[in-house]
Design an enzyme around this catalytic site. Structure first.
Site, PDB file in Angstrom:
ATOM      1  N   HIS A 146      -9.939  43.684  -9.123  1.00 34.32           N
ATOM      2  CA  HIS A 146     -10.044  43.679 -10.472  1.00 34.32           C
ATOM      3  C   HIS A 146      -8.590  42.952 -11.003  1.00 34.32           C
ATOM      4  CE1 HIS A 146     -10.786  45.069 -14.501  1.00 34.32           C
ATOM      5  NE2 HIS A 146     -10.632  46.256 -14.370  1.00 34.32           N
ATOM      6  N   SER A 193     -11.550  49.136 -15.133  1.00 36.96           N
ATOM      7  CA  SER A 193     -10.232  49.671 -15.810  1.00 36.96           C
ATOM      8  C   SER A 193     -11.054  50.373 -17.196  1.00 36.96           C
ATOM      9  CB  SER A 193      -9.396  48.680 -16.384  1.00 36.96           C
ATOM     10  OG  SER A 193      -9.812  47.680 -16.903  1.00 36.96           O
ATOM     11  N   HIS A 227     -17.766  36.922 -10.290  1.00 31.74           N
ATOM     12  CA  HIS A 227     -17.821  38.028 -11.224  1.00 31.74           C
ATOM     13  C   HIS A 227     -19.122  38.685 -11.129  1.00 31.74           C
ATOM     14  CE1 HIS A 227     -17.306  40.041 -15.065  1.00 31.74           C
ATOM     15  NE2 HIS A 227     -16.193  39.670 -15.180  1.00 31.74           N
ATOM     16  N   ARG A 241     -12.872  33.063 -20.873  1.00 32.61           N
ATOM     17  CA  ARG A 241     -11.392  33.183 -20.776  1.00 32.61           C
ATOM     18  C   ARG A 241     -10.666  32.335 -20.047  1.00 32.61           C
ATOM     19  NH1 ARG A 241     -11.649  39.358 -18.940  1.00 32.61           N
ATOM     20  NH2 ARG A 241     -12.966  38.272 -17.176  1.00 32.61           N
ATOM     21  N   ASP A 296      -8.952  35.312 -14.248  1.00 27.34           N
ATOM     22  CA  ASP A 296      -7.698  35.523 -13.269  1.00 27.34           C
ATOM     23  C   ASP A 296      -7.373  33.950 -12.692  1.00 27.34           C
ATOM     24  OD1 ASP A 296      -7.078  38.237 -13.783  1.00 27.34           O
ATOM     25  OD2 ASP A 296      -8.763  38.721 -12.370  1.00 27.34           O
TER      26      ASP A 296
HETATM   27  C1  LIG Z   1     -15.169  39.789  -9.028  1.00 23.13           C
HETATM   28  C2  LIG Z   1     -15.995  40.164  -7.419  1.00 23.13           C
HETATM   29  C3  LIG Z   1     -15.427  41.620  -7.171  1.00 23.13           C
HETATM   30  C4  LIG Z   1     -17.409  40.709  -8.208  1.00 23.13           C
HETATM   31  O1  LIG Z   1     -17.968  41.106  -6.917  1.00 23.13           O
HETATM   32  P1  LIG Z   1     -19.764  41.401  -7.004  1.00 23.13           P
HETATM   33  O2  LIG Z   1     -20.172  41.564  -7.998  1.00 23.13           O
HETATM   34  O3  LIG Z   1     -20.061  42.214  -5.641  1.00 23.13           O
HETATM   35  O4  LIG Z   1     -19.983  39.932  -6.355  1.00 23.13           O
HETATM   36  P2  LIG Z   1     -21.349  39.522  -5.574  1.00 23.13           P
HETATM   37  O5  LIG Z   1     -22.479  40.042  -6.009  1.00 23.13           O
HETATM   38  O6  LIG Z   1     -21.447  37.741  -6.167  1.00 23.13           O
HETATM   39  O7  LIG Z   1     -21.096  39.391  -4.379  1.00 23.13           O
HETATM   40  C5  LIG Z   1     -21.824  39.313  -2.992  1.00 23.13           C
HETATM   41  C6  LIG Z   1     -21.276  38.651  -1.926  1.00 23.13           C
HETATM   42  O8  LIG Z   1     -20.372  37.583  -2.312  1.00 23.13           O
HETATM   43  C7  LIG Z   1     -18.900  37.466  -1.745  1.00 23.13           C
HETATM   44  N1  LIG Z   1     -18.120  36.987  -3.040  1.00 23.13           N
HETATM   45  C8  LIG Z   1     -18.095  37.235  -4.351  1.00 23.13           C
HETATM   46  N2  LIG Z   1     -17.060  36.536  -4.932  1.00 23.13           N
HETATM   47  C9  LIG Z   1     -16.491  35.796  -3.922  1.00 23.13           C
HETATM   48  C10 LIG Z   1     -15.474  34.737  -3.834  1.00 23.13           C
HETATM   49  N3  LIG Z   1     -14.525  34.602  -4.732  1.00 23.13           N
HETATM   50  N4  LIG Z   1     -14.994  34.381  -2.523  1.00 23.13           N
HETATM   51  C11 LIG Z   1     -15.744  34.916  -1.440  1.00 23.13           C
HETATM   52  N5  LIG Z   1     -16.874  35.579  -1.584  1.00 23.13           N
HETATM   53  C12 LIG Z   1     -17.311  36.003  -2.543  1.00 23.13           C
HETATM   54  C13 LIG Z   1     -18.938  39.219  -2.212  1.00 23.13           C
HETATM   55  O9  LIG Z   1     -17.745  39.600  -1.376  1.00 23.13           O
HETATM   56  C14 LIG Z   1     -19.874  39.784  -1.438  1.00 23.13           C
HETATM   57  O10 LIG Z   1     -19.771  39.467  -0.011  1.00 23.13           O
HETATM   58  P3  LIG Z   1     -20.582  40.539   0.830  1.00 23.13           P
HETATM   59  O11 LIG Z   1     -22.106  40.498   0.569  1.00 23.13           O
HETATM   60  O12 LIG Z   1     -20.116  40.162   2.292  1.00 23.13           O
HETATM   61  O13 LIG Z   1     -19.937  41.998   0.374  1.00 23.13           O
HETATM   62  C15 LIG Z   1     -16.054  39.088  -6.575  1.00 23.13           C
HETATM   63  O14 LIG Z   1     -16.710  37.849  -7.080  1.00 23.13           O
HETATM   64  C16 LIG Z   1     -14.667  38.590  -6.046  1.00 23.13           C
HETATM   65  O15 LIG Z   1     -14.297  39.701  -5.012  1.00 23.13           O
HETATM   66  N6  LIG Z   1     -13.907  37.752  -6.651  1.00 23.13           N
HETATM   67  C17 LIG Z   1     -12.553  37.575  -6.058  1.00 23.13           C
HETATM   68  C18 LIG Z   1     -11.529  38.478  -6.857  1.00 23.13           C
HETATM   69  C19 LIG Z   1     -11.575  38.303  -8.102  1.00 23.13           C
HETATM   70  O16 LIG Z   1     -11.381  37.247  -8.531  1.00 23.13           O
HETATM   71  N7  LIG Z   1     -11.540  39.455  -8.919  1.00 23.13           N
HETATM   72  C20 LIG Z   1     -11.118  39.340 -10.536  1.00 23.13           C
HETATM   73  C21 LIG Z   1     -12.619  39.615 -11.151  1.00 23.13           C
HETATM   74  S1  LIG Z   1     -12.444  39.303 -12.964  1.00 23.13           S
END
Ligand SMILES: CC(C)(COP(=O)(O)OP(=O)(O)OC[C@H]1O[C@@H](n2cnc3c(N)ncnc32)[C@H](O)[C@@H]1OP(=O)(O)O)[C@@H](O)C(=O)NCCC(=O)NCCS
Length: 466
Positions: free
Chosen positions: A303, A273, A349, A358, A404
């Site tokens: 997000h 965002s 994250h 937070r 979140d």
């Molecule tokens: C926030 C988020 C998008 C960050 O993504 P990222 O920087 O790509 O995270 P990573 O580098 O740790 O990801 C590596 C792998 O772990 C997985 N992973 C990361 N967080 C995960 C979670 N909470 N649950 C399951 N798998 C997760 C990713 O999907 C990715 O899988 P892939 O290799 O099959 O694509 C991710 O942690 C997520 O999807 N969290 C859940 C949604 C969420 O809470 N979003 C709010 C963020 S403030």
């Protein structure tokens, strides 16, 4: 009674010296300096500061860019200037150098309140300075005076079917505010580049001021909870937002909103965002267009929509394993989420590698206000179990909870149970950080963003035999 405060000479426009002690001068002030006046003083200094940084360091390199980063969502790529806040992977967010607990301690509070006023946070984001109570109050008054929506924007919201997601309605209404943009008008009239920040400031103030009426109207239309009350010009921003949603009589909910807006306001510049707002603003699209785009990014489940997803996930968990499940049952449920190829919402994250402060701030709020709430206890139980499961699964780089994972449970406790609305509140908050940077970007003459992209074919050729 006029208050006595310690001020630099330049901090006051209409101040008369009263007496001095040592090197400090005390002024009895009639009218506090406005945010715009303070910015007008700071901008020329910051322009010189940036010039000096560029002259001394402009040709130095941050390091190398790898092919993995190009394919990997640009993680860790240094590419953006963002002054309001900086995110440290281990420590979490600092707003202009101040942690969340420091902001809670230092920023002005509402009478009788203990959480920081978002008014003070906005002042801090823009100036790097903690405002006085009078300065925070002047922002409450300014925003209340600007809060009315144009009639056609009200009609746009009223015409939306209640089945249209609140975030889509929100972004549409914000985008439509561009009808009255001071920046767009000034640009058409041929404003000089040096003056861009003035109308950007006015638009940003209008944007923030009007969000409670937009959010309140969407909430009441979609969830059928009666007519919107008028803005109370004697009250602060969070009270008015709570009141428009129908929760003005719940003081603890108003306090929650003060904390909520403060901690959701800004999370440095690279998140979807924030970056979207900055990018769109770099085309000299006005703050309404730029922030409308931010909201469309915030509406994604990875997000801002994650706060809605968390509550959905918790409700499903509760229906499957009951309100007070064993650790074993919670663990099984988390594994079943992972095994079905879904993410555990509220965990992980892109930058953070520790529990999000937070999350901690909201947990402390819950411990103070709702320690016995069953859903809060469930969230606490998940906090004890999910990180180990995510570590064992071995994919997520950060197994700890983010912002979140907690917000929905707090809102639900006070009766705001409609989870499809949660991201709208995140959006109201995020305007503070995006607007602050838009103003600075225009003040510093930030150019159009235009990074270089490559095709896979070009990448293969570039590194062939290397
Ligand atoms: C926030 C988020 C998008 C960050 O993504 P990222 O920087 O790509 O995270 P990573 O580098 O740790 O990801 C590596 C792998 O772990 C997985 N992973 C990361 N967080 C995960 C979670 N909470 N649950 C399951 N798998 C997760 C990713 O999907 C990715 O899988 P892939 O290799 O099959 O694509 C991710 O942690 C997520 O999807 N969290 C859940 C949604 C969420 O809470 N979003 C709010 C963020 S403030």
């Amino acid at each position: 009674m006029a208050s006595l405060r310690v001020l630099s000479r330049s901090q006051f426009r209409a101040s008369a010296p009263c007496f001095s002690r040592g090197s400090l001068r005390f002024y009895a002030s009639a009218k506090p300096q406005t945010l715009k006046e303070r910015l007008a003083e700071l901008i020329p200094k910051e322009i010189e500061n940036v010039k000096a940084i560029k002259a001394e360091h402009g040709k130095k390199a941050f390091g190398q860019v790898t092919v993995d980063q190009v394919y990997g969502g640009m993680r860790g790529l240094p590419a953006l200037l963002w002054d309001g806040s900086v995110l440290d992977a281990e420590e979490g967010i600092r707003f202009r150098g101040k942690t969340i607990p420091e902001c809670q301690a230092l920023l002005p509070k509402a009478p009788g309140g203990s959480e920081p006023l978002p008014e003070g946070l906005f002042w801090l984001l823009l100036t790097g300075e903690v405002p006085t109570e009078a300065q925070a109050k002047s922002l409450s008054e300014d925003w209340a005076a600007r809060a009315t929506l144009p009639e056609f924007v009200e009609e746009i919201i009223d015409r939306c079917p209640p089945t249209l997601h609140p975030m889509s309605q929100f972004s549409m209404a914000v985008t439509a505010l561009n009808h009255d943009s001071a920046f767009a008008k000034a640009y058409q009239e041929g404003i000089s580049k040096k003056e861009y920040w003035g109308p950007t400031f006015e638009d940003s103030m209008d944007l923030i001021a009007k969000l409670p009426n937009i959010a309140g109207r969407i909430y009441r239309n979609v969830f059928g909870s009666g007519k919107l009350p008028a803005i109370d010009k004697t009250k602060d921003y969070s009270y008015n937002l709570a009141n428009l949603l129908g929760f003005g009589d719940k003081e603890a909910f108003v306090e929650l909103l003060r904390l909520y807006i403060t901690i959701h306001s800004d999370h440095e510049g690279g998140n979807v965002s924030a970056h979207t707002g900055k990018l769109v603003g770099s085309a000299l699209s006005d703050p309404f267009l730029a922030f409308g785009a931010s909201l469309n990014g915030l509406a994604g489940p990875l997000h801002g929509l994650a706060n809605q997803e968390v509550l959905l996930w918790l409700m499903k968990m509760k229906s499957q394993v009951g309100e007070n499940p064993s650790d074993e049952k919670v663990k099984e449920y988390i594994w079943s989420t992972l095994n079905s190829g879904q993410v555990v919402p509220g965990y992980g994250h892109a930058v953070l590698r520790k529990t999000d402060p937070r999350y901690t701030a909201q947990r402390e709020f819950a411990q103070k206000h709702l320690p016995d709430d069953p859903m809060f206890k469930l969230v606490g139980k998940i906090y004890n179990i999910a990180p180990d499961v995510l570590l064992e699964a071995g994919k997520a780089k950060n197994p700890w909870p983010n912002v979140d994972a907690h917000s929905g449970v707090l809102l639900t406790y006070y009766g705001l149970t409609q989870m499809q609305f949660y991201t709208v509140l995140f959006g109201v908050s995020r305007a503070f950080g995006v607007a602050a940077q838009l103003i600075w970007d225009r003040a510093l003459g930030a150019p159009l963003e235009r990074p270089k992209s490559y095709s896979s074919e070009a990448i293969k050729k570039m590194f062939a035999n290397k």
